[in-house]
Design a protein around this motif. Structure first.
Motif, short mmCIF file in Angstrom:
data_model
loop_
_atom_site.label_atom_id
_atom_site.label_comp_id
_atom_site.label_asym_id
_atom_site.label_seq_id
_atom_site.Cartn_x
_atom_site.Cartn_y
_atom_site.Cartn_z
N UNK A 127 0.90 -1.27 0.19
CA UNK A 127 -0.12 -0.10 -0.26
C UNK A 127 0.72 1.19 0.02
N UNK A 128 1.95 1.12 0.44
CA UNK A 128 2.83 2.34 0.53
C UNK A 128 2.47 3.09 1.91
N UNK A 129 1.47 2.94 2.40
CA UNK A 129 0.97 3.72 3.52
C UNK A 129 0.03 2.86 4.53
N UNK A 130 -0.45 3.46 5.32
CA UNK A 130 -1.54 2.67 6.35
C UNK A 130 -2.61 2.56 5.83
N UNK A 131 -2.95 3.58 5.15
CA UNK A 131 -4.41 3.83 4.52
C UNK A 131 -4.75 4.29 3.28
N UNK A 132 -5.28 3.76 2.46
CA UNK A 132 -5.51 3.81 1.03
C UNK A 132 -6.96 3.94 0.75
N UNK A 133 -7.36 5.15 0.03
CA UNK A 133 -8.58 5.16 -0.56
C UNK A 133 -8.76 4.73 -1.79
N UNK A 134 -9.79 4.10 -1.96
CA UNK A 134 -10.38 3.42 -3.16
C UNK A 134 -11.61 4.01 -3.49
N UNK A 135 -11.67 5.45 -4.17
CA UNK A 135 -12.94 6.08 -4.28
C UNK A 135 -13.94 5.35 -5.33
N UNK A 136 -15.11 5.44 -5.20
CA UNK A 136 -15.92 4.46 -6.08
C UNK A 136 -16.39 5.36 -7.02
N UNK A 137 -16.32 6.67 -6.96
CA UNK A 137 -16.80 7.69 -8.00
C UNK A 137 -15.70 7.75 -9.01
N UNK A 138 -14.47 7.62 -8.61
CA UNK A 138 -13.58 7.65 -9.71
C UNK A 138 -12.61 6.44 -10.41
N UNK A 139 -13.06 5.31 -9.75
CA UNK A 139 -12.47 4.27 -10.04
C UNK A 139 -13.49 2.96 -10.28
N UNK A 140 -13.05 2.02 -11.10
CA UNK A 140 -14.17 1.25 -11.86
C UNK A 140 -14.54 -0.05 -10.91
N UNK A 141 -14.71 0.16 -9.53
CA UNK A 141 -15.04 -0.77 -8.62
C UNK A 141 -16.18 -1.57 -9.03
N UNK A 142 -16.05 -2.89 -8.50
CA UNK A 142 -17.25 -3.74 -8.87
C UNK A 142 -18.62 -3.42 -8.09
N UNK A 143 -18.09 -2.88 -6.80
CA UNK A 143 -19.40 -2.97 -5.62
C UNK A 143 -18.76 -1.59 -4.82
N UNK A 144 -19.92 -1.17 -4.21
CA UNK A 144 -19.52 0.01 -3.21
C UNK A 144 -20.88 0.20 -2.48
N UNK A 145 -20.33 0.80 -1.38
CA UNK A 145 -21.63 1.01 -0.42
C UNK A 145 -22.54 2.06 -0.78
N UNK A 146 -22.24 2.88 -1.69
CA UNK A 146 -22.94 3.83 -2.45
C UNK A 146 -24.18 3.45 -3.20
N UNK A 147 -24.20 2.23 -3.53
CA UNK A 147 -25.19 1.51 -4.17
C UNK A 147 -25.17 0.07 -3.44
N UNK A 148 -25.94 0.17 -2.38
CA UNK A 148 -26.16 -1.17 -1.59
C UNK A 148 -26.77 -2.42 -2.19
N UNK A 149 -27.96 -2.05 -2.96
CA UNK A 149 -28.93 -3.00 -3.45
C UNK A 149 -27.89 -3.85 -4.56
N UNK A 150 -27.22 -3.24 -5.38
CA UNK A 150 -26.52 -3.71 -6.26
C UNK A 150 -25.21 -4.64 -5.86
N UNK A 151 -24.59 -4.00 -4.87
CA UNK A 151 -23.65 -4.74 -4.04
C UNK A 151 -24.23 -5.85 -3.54
#
Ligand code: ATP
Ligand code: MG
Lengths: 264, 302
Positions: free
Chosen positions: B109-133
């Motif tokens: 990771x290079x550091x202790x905490x790394x964000x993976x923002x759903x809005x700007x990355x092509x993630x498969x699922x996110x808590x922003x869209x719970x039904x689809x997750x």
């Protein structure tokens, strides 16, 4: 068939608990021999079988099975040649698996285990037949967990598993000792039947002197990790229990002691 | 407040499904292989770290998850190798791997905490869209359960189960129990890492501490799951489904406790108590029935 040559095993070497369990033990079994093994507590009987199975490697000596030097072969590799039934009925089966699954495991002993089905429908029929020959009613309980079986049923099942793929050598370590007399007799009867039918070379440890005399064509006695008596053929069939005790005294220079020996 | 609680339930369901996959991994080692594996606390974070970094670099999330899975596989195998070839006790082998992974995860990771923002990355699922997750997680879980069911029915799978049930007998039947233990641990941690890869996408970050206490959550899900399906006919697929359900129940209870206003400092203790109770009560029951029987026997003999 089996050749043990100067096999030596020392436990806890160099400590005060040092114990020479096998002391240059040599023994040769011919094809089809049914040998019974007797001896006092701690004589090295189980240790001898463990050496043959490869539970650990001996300190010295050589073990040859049907022309194959297995001395340094890991336990799971030489399992292909061996069938084994233990004294403890818990030891020989997987309690968490079904009867049919246990049999299927045994049917694949010595084969590569890959991504084929662990058990086929065809096999189930064969297992039913084999189980019904035991006469314990197990043929109708193929999918029961082995953990639900009684000690006698487990020993009979273990015996079947040990012999289903014909082993070069069958090893029995007091396999009826933990059973009640009636069940023990039944398992012993099954043992003889299976050994005779399949002409198995067998090494059977027993504390029952009568069984040792009654079964098999050869009898050996172990004492302090060595064979001190080896009787076969006509001489063996004429043996009595008191003969054996007397012979033990002469050969070992001590009195026969075994807390579990059944003398009568 | 009740409405608020209801509103939080879908989130709990999604979380439960993510952690359920990890719990299935724990079930495989703890119940099938009879091995208390502590690698889990590290490998879940490894999965998250690998997935986060790869997705951030533009990799397809499915491919990133596959990489995470492979890394978990290797981590599990390492614990197995330490245990089998170096004779290190199971628990300690797991702790050692966990230590190794801590450093590895930080390096990844290079550091202790790394964000993976759903809005700007092509993630498969996110808590922003719970039904689809929930849908995606359910699909993945179902597919994995089917796959595991099939695998543990094969000759190789059966030899892993046999190893856990009775290793002495397995060797006598020609099974290389060292190999099957390593393989079992590897498969388990592959699942755990996959769960971590899903978790970082769902919550939108990977954190070096995210695996702390994971094994206890996994065990809680396992014991709750077993209680849930104990009355049903015994079946491997059903047991796995039960564990998944156990994790969901765990997270629903967890959410409820938070909503009731329970001091969240106690949450880890709560997990430990659940596991302690579920493992301890059956044992105590057995002990009591044994003493009871022996007392009764004593009376009749007297
Ligand atoms: N794993 C072990 N570690 C240390 N000592 C051992 C081990 N196995 C056997 N021994 C010792 O080796 C000796 C031979 O034991 P073994 O089990 O072969 O005896 P046995 O003839 O089978 O006796 P029994 O009739 O009591 O079963 C005993 O003194 C035993 O204490
Ligand atoms: Mg013995």
């Amino acid at each position: 068939m089996l050749e043990l040559c100067n096999v030596t095993k020392v436990f806890n070497r160099g400590t005060i608990d040092e114990k020479i369990a096998l002391d240059h033990l040599s023994l040769t079994l011919s094809d089809g021999d049914f040998v019974t093994v007797i001896g006092g507590n701690g004589a090295g009987k189980s240790t001898m079988q463990n050496a043959i199975c490869g539970t650990w490697l001996p300190d010295a000596g050589k073990i040859v099975l049907d022309g194959i030097d297995v001395t340094a072969l890991p336990e799971y590799k030489r399992a292909k040649y061996l069938g084994r039934v233990y004294q403890d009925p818990q030891m020989g089966t997987a309690p968490g698996m079904r009867i049919e699954e246990n049999l299927a495991l045994a049917a694949r002993r010595g084969q590569r285990r890959g991504l084929r089905f662990g058990i086929h429908q065809k096999e189930r029929e064969a297992y039913k037949t084999a189980l019904s020959e035991l006469g314990l009613g197990l043929e109708s309980r193929l999918s029961a967990k082995v953990g639900t079986l009684s000690g006698g049923q487990r020993q009979a099942l273990t015996l079947l598993m040990a012999t289903m793929k014909k082993p070069k050598l069958l090893l029995l370590d007091e396999h009826t000792a933990a059973l009640d007399p009636k069940t023990a007799a039944k398992v012993m009867e099954l043992t003889e039947q299976i050994v005779t039918e399949n002409k198995l070379t067998t090494l059977m440890i027993t504390h029952n002197m009568r069984d040792a005399i009654r079964y098999g064509n050869r009898l050996i006695m172990l004492h302090e990790g060595r064979v001190i008596l080896d009787i076969s053929g006509e001489e063996k069939s004429k043996l009595t229990v008191s003969d054996l005790i007397e012979m033990f005294g002469r050969a070992s220079g001590s009195e026969f002691v075994s807390d579990r020996a059944i003398l009568s | 407040m009740f409405v608020q609680l209801l509103g939080a339930l879908p989130g709990a369901l999604a979380q439960g499904l993510v952690w359920g996959l990890m719990a299935i991994g724990v079930y495989l080692t703890f119940r099938i292989l009879d091995f208390a594996d502590l690698t889990v606390d590290g490998s879940i974070c490894t999965g998250a770290a690998v997935c986060t970094v790869l997705v951030l670099r533009g990799m397809n999330p499915w491919l990133a998850m596959l990489c995470a899975l492979i890394c978990g596989f290797i981590a599990g195998a390492l614990t197995g190798v330490l245990h089998i070839y170096l004779g290190i006790p199971a628990i300690l082998a797991g702790i050692l791997t966990q230590m190794v992974l801590w450093s590895v995860n930080l390096k990844i990771m290079g550091k202790a905490n790394l964000t993976l923002p759903a809005r700007t990355t092509p993630v498969l699922l996110s808590q922003l869209n719970i039904p689809s997750a929930i849908l995606i997680l359910f699909g993945i879980a179902a597919a994995l359960i089917v796959l595991l069911y099939a695998f543990f029915g094969t000759e190789l799978g059966c030899s892993i189960r046999a190893t856990g049930s009775n290793a002495v007998m397995s060797r006598a039947q020609g099974i290389n129990t060292g190999f099957t233990k390593i393989l079992g641990l590897a498969i388990s941690n592959a699942l755990v890492a996959l769960s971590g890869a899903l978790l970082c996408q769902y919550q939108g970050f990977a954190d070096i501490n995210m695996g702390r206490g994971a094994v206890v959550i996994g065990l809680a899900a396992v014991v709750i799951g077993e209680a849930l399906v104990s009355r049903l006919p015994q079946n491997f697929a059903l047991s796995l489904f039960g564990v998944l359900l156990g994790a969901v129940v765990y997270y629903i209870v967890y959410q409820t406790i938070i909503f009731v206003g329970f001091d969240t400092d106690f949450l880890k203790m709560f997990s430990a108590v659940v596991v302690g109770l579920f493992l301890g009560v059956p044992y105590l029951k057995k002990q009591i029935s044994v003493t009871f029987r022996s007392k009764k026997g004593g009376k009749t003999n007297a």
